[in-house]
Design a protein around this motif. Structure first.
Motif, short mmCIF file in Angstrom:
data_model
loop_
_atom_site.label_atom_id
_atom_site.label_comp_id
_atom_site.label_asym_id
_atom_site.label_seq_id
_atom_site.Cartn_x
_atom_site.Cartn_y
_atom_site.Cartn_z
N GLY A 28 0.59 -1.45 0.08
CA GLY A 28 0.05 -0.03 -0.16
C GLY A 28 0.59 1.39 0.36
O GLY A 28 1.87 0.99 0.61
N LYS A 67 0.44 5.27 1.03
CA LYS A 67 0.07 6.87 0.97
C LYS A 67 -0.27 8.15 1.08
O LYS A 67 1.37 8.59 1.34
CB LYS A 67 0.28 6.49 3.47
CG LYS A 67 -0.98 7.08 3.69
CD LYS A 67 -0.57 7.59 5.51
CE LYS A 67 -1.47 8.53 6.32
NZ LYS A 67 -1.13 8.79 6.97
N LYS A 120 -4.55 9.37 1.99
CA LYS A 120 -5.19 8.41 0.51
C LYS A 120 -4.23 7.07 0.75
O LYS A 120 -3.21 7.28 0.61
CB LYS A 120 -5.24 9.33 -0.22
CG LYS A 120 -6.69 7.88 -1.19
CD LYS A 120 -6.94 8.81 -2.39
CE LYS A 120 -7.82 7.93 -3.61
NZ LYS A 120 -8.56 8.18 -4.58
N GLU A 147 -3.86 3.73 -1.22
CA GLU A 147 -4.08 3.02 -2.49
C GLU A 147 -3.02 1.55 -2.45
O GLU A 147 -1.96 2.04 -2.09
CB GLU A 147 -3.74 3.60 -3.71
CG GLU A 147 -3.63 5.18 -3.55
CD GLU A 147 -4.70 5.05 -4.09
OE1 GLU A 147 -5.03 4.43 -4.67
OE2 GLU A 147 -5.42 6.40 -4.77
N THR A 148 -4.22 0.42 -2.13
CA THR A 148 -3.73 -1.01 -2.03
C THR A 148 -3.68 -1.49 -3.02
O THR A 148 -3.80 -0.88 -4.55
CB THR A 148 -4.59 -2.19 -1.53
OG1 THR A 148 -5.61 -1.62 -0.33
CG2 THR A 148 -4.64 -2.87 -1.58
N CYS A 149 -1.95 -2.07 -3.69
CA CYS A 149 -1.62 -2.72 -4.62
C CYS A 149 -1.74 -4.51 -4.70
O CYS A 149 -1.43 -4.71 -3.90
CB CYS A 149 -0.10 -2.70 -4.33
SG CYS A 149 0.50 -0.64 -4.70
N ASP A 182 -0.87 -4.74 -10.52
CA ASP A 182 -0.64 -3.08 -10.61
C ASP A 182 0.31 -2.62 -10.55
O ASP A 182 1.24 -3.32 -10.36
CB ASP A 182 -1.53 -2.94 -9.13
CG ASP A 182 -3.21 -3.10 -8.83
OD1 ASP A 182 -3.53 -3.14 -9.51
OD2 ASP A 182 -3.26 -2.83 -7.74
N SER A 207 2.00 1.04 -10.23
CA SER A 207 2.12 2.22 -9.36
C SER A 207 3.56 2.93 -9.59
O SER A 207 4.38 2.64 -9.70
CB SER A 207 2.03 2.60 -7.99
OG SER A 207 0.99 0.73 -7.62
N HIS A 244 5.46 10.11 -0.03
CA HIS A 244 4.63 8.73 -0.19
C HIS A 244 5.22 8.15 1.64
O HIS A 244 6.55 8.72 1.64
CB HIS A 244 4.97 8.55 -1.42
CG HIS A 244 6.32 8.08 -1.45
ND1 HIS A 244 7.31 8.98 -2.58
CD2 HIS A 244 7.59 7.02 -1.56
CE1 HIS A 244 8.77 8.83 -2.75
NE2 HIS A 244 9.05 7.47 -1.87
N TYR A 273 4.97 4.02 2.31
CA TYR A 273 4.76 2.65 1.78
C TYR A 273 5.20 1.83 2.14
O TYR A 273 6.24 1.51 2.75
CB TYR A 273 4.27 2.30 -0.19
CG TYR A 273 6.07 2.32 -0.53
CD1 TYR A 273 6.85 1.16 -0.30
CD2 TYR A 273 7.18 3.76 -1.12
CE1 TYR A 273 8.42 1.45 -1.01
CE2 TYR A 273 8.21 3.70 -1.39
CZ TYR A 273 8.56 2.24 -1.70
OH TYR A 273 9.99 2.08 -1.55
N THR A 290 -0.26 7.75 -9.00
CA THR A 290 -0.87 6.80 -10.53
C THR A 290 -1.03 5.91 -10.06
O THR A 290 0.13 4.82 -9.96
CB THR A 290 -0.41 7.45 -11.87
OG1 THR A 290 -2.26 7.23 -12.67
CG2 THR A 290 0.20 7.57 -12.20
N GLN A 291 -2.07 5.31 -10.58
CA GLN A 291 -2.19 3.48 -10.54
C GLN A 291 -3.00 2.41 -11.45
O GLN A 291 -3.74 3.31 -11.64
CB GLN A 291 -2.57 3.06 -9.07
CG GLN A 291 -2.12 1.12 -9.08
CD GLN A 291 -2.28 0.96 -7.09
OE1 GLN A 291 -1.60 1.39 -6.92
NE2 GLN A 291 -3.35 0.56 -7.35
#
Length: 279
Positions: free
Chosen positions: A53, A55, A59, A61-63, A67, A69, A77, A79, A113-114
């Motif tokens: 993930g 942050k 927010k 964002e899960t991977c 995926d 990223s 960031h 992660y 972006t992902q």
């Protein structure tokens, strides 16, 4: 689930390099990285298994598997792993100027972006690209550096093309047919063979393909063959009959007729025009 977000992760700076830095990680649940000032280069991750993930701002964002990223330079960031493991490829790189169009197409010109790559053949190709990228980025010498950069370029092109096709909203079976045709256009491809490959009747596949692509399977196949033929005419001295055979046409006569219909001139005239332009 997002325990890593509350860990006092070590503050890291971005790699101090001008080339390519890549690796393949399989990290346990205690893996975490924080960069409050981001990096000076792009960071791209490709998740193979497990869950990670990012942050970004507030927010998360899960991977998951498939995926992609991408973090642009200067993006703060944090992660880490979500769950038991996170297996992923990663690469830091400084893009060449002509790569920026592909990065923009992926929406990665600013921030985070992902995207998800569902096509297993694209995933397989990306794994191969990353393996070469890692190997060449670790080797010494300018030639190896150039090879690593070429691998990054291939990765970006493959991603941009895959995402472009996904955005077109094509049926996965149509995408598979297009890929098969682009890889095997020199063979004796038939609509029946393609339909069997994707589990449809020939008539149903023909209908869906024409509806989504705008032309028939045969029309598209002929264009692929003619495009390759034009390149062989430009860059080789092969005879017209040999080019016809290499591109999968039934006969030199049929090849010449279709080439004239598409390009407005015979293959010989096309080659002569290319030679004159290069003088």
């Amino acid at each position: 689930m997002a325990d890593f977000l509350y860990d006092p992760a070590e503050e890291l700076t971005g790699p101090n390099h001008l080339g390519v830095l890549a690796d393949h990680f399989r990290k346990s649940s205690n893996y975490s990285v924080r960069r409050s000032k981001g990096t000076q280069d792009y960071l791209l991750t490709f998740t193979m298994a497990g869950q990670g993930g990012f942050k970004i701002d507030d927010k998360i964002e899960t991977c998951v598997c498939g995926d992609i990223s991408i973090l642009s330079p200067g993006t703060p960031h944090h992660y880490g792993t979500l769950g038991q493991i996170w297996e992923f490829y990663w690469v830091h790189f400084v893009p060449r100027a002509d790569w920026l169009i592909w990065i923009q197409q992926m929406g990665a010109h600013s921030g985070f972006t992902q995207s998800s790559i569902a096509d297993v053949s694209v995933q397989s190709r990306l794994r191969g690209v990353f393996r070469r990228m890692i190997r060449d980025s670790r080797a010494l010498g300018s030639h190896q550096h150039a090879l690593a950069m070429n691998a990054v370029e291939e990765m970006l092109i493959v991603l941009a093309l895959s995402l472009q096709q996904s955005n077109m909203g094509l049926d996965p079976r149509v995408e598979e047919v297009l890929q098969l045709m682009s890889q095997r256009f020199s063979e004796g491809i038939s609509v029946d063979m393609l339909a069997k490959q994707v589990g449809l009747s020939a008539s149903r596949l023909s209908h869906i393909f024409k509806q989504q692509v705008g032309e028939s399977i045969i029309e598209c196949l002929i264009k692929l063959r003619l495009r390759h033929a034009s390149r062989l005419l430009e860059r080789t001295t092969e005879q017209i009959s040999e080019i016809s055979d290499l591109c999968g046409f039934q006969s030199p006569y049929y090849f010449t007729r279709k080439f004239r219909e598409h390009y407005g001139m015979s293959p010989t005239q096309y080659r002569n025009n290319m030679l004159q332009d290069n003088v």
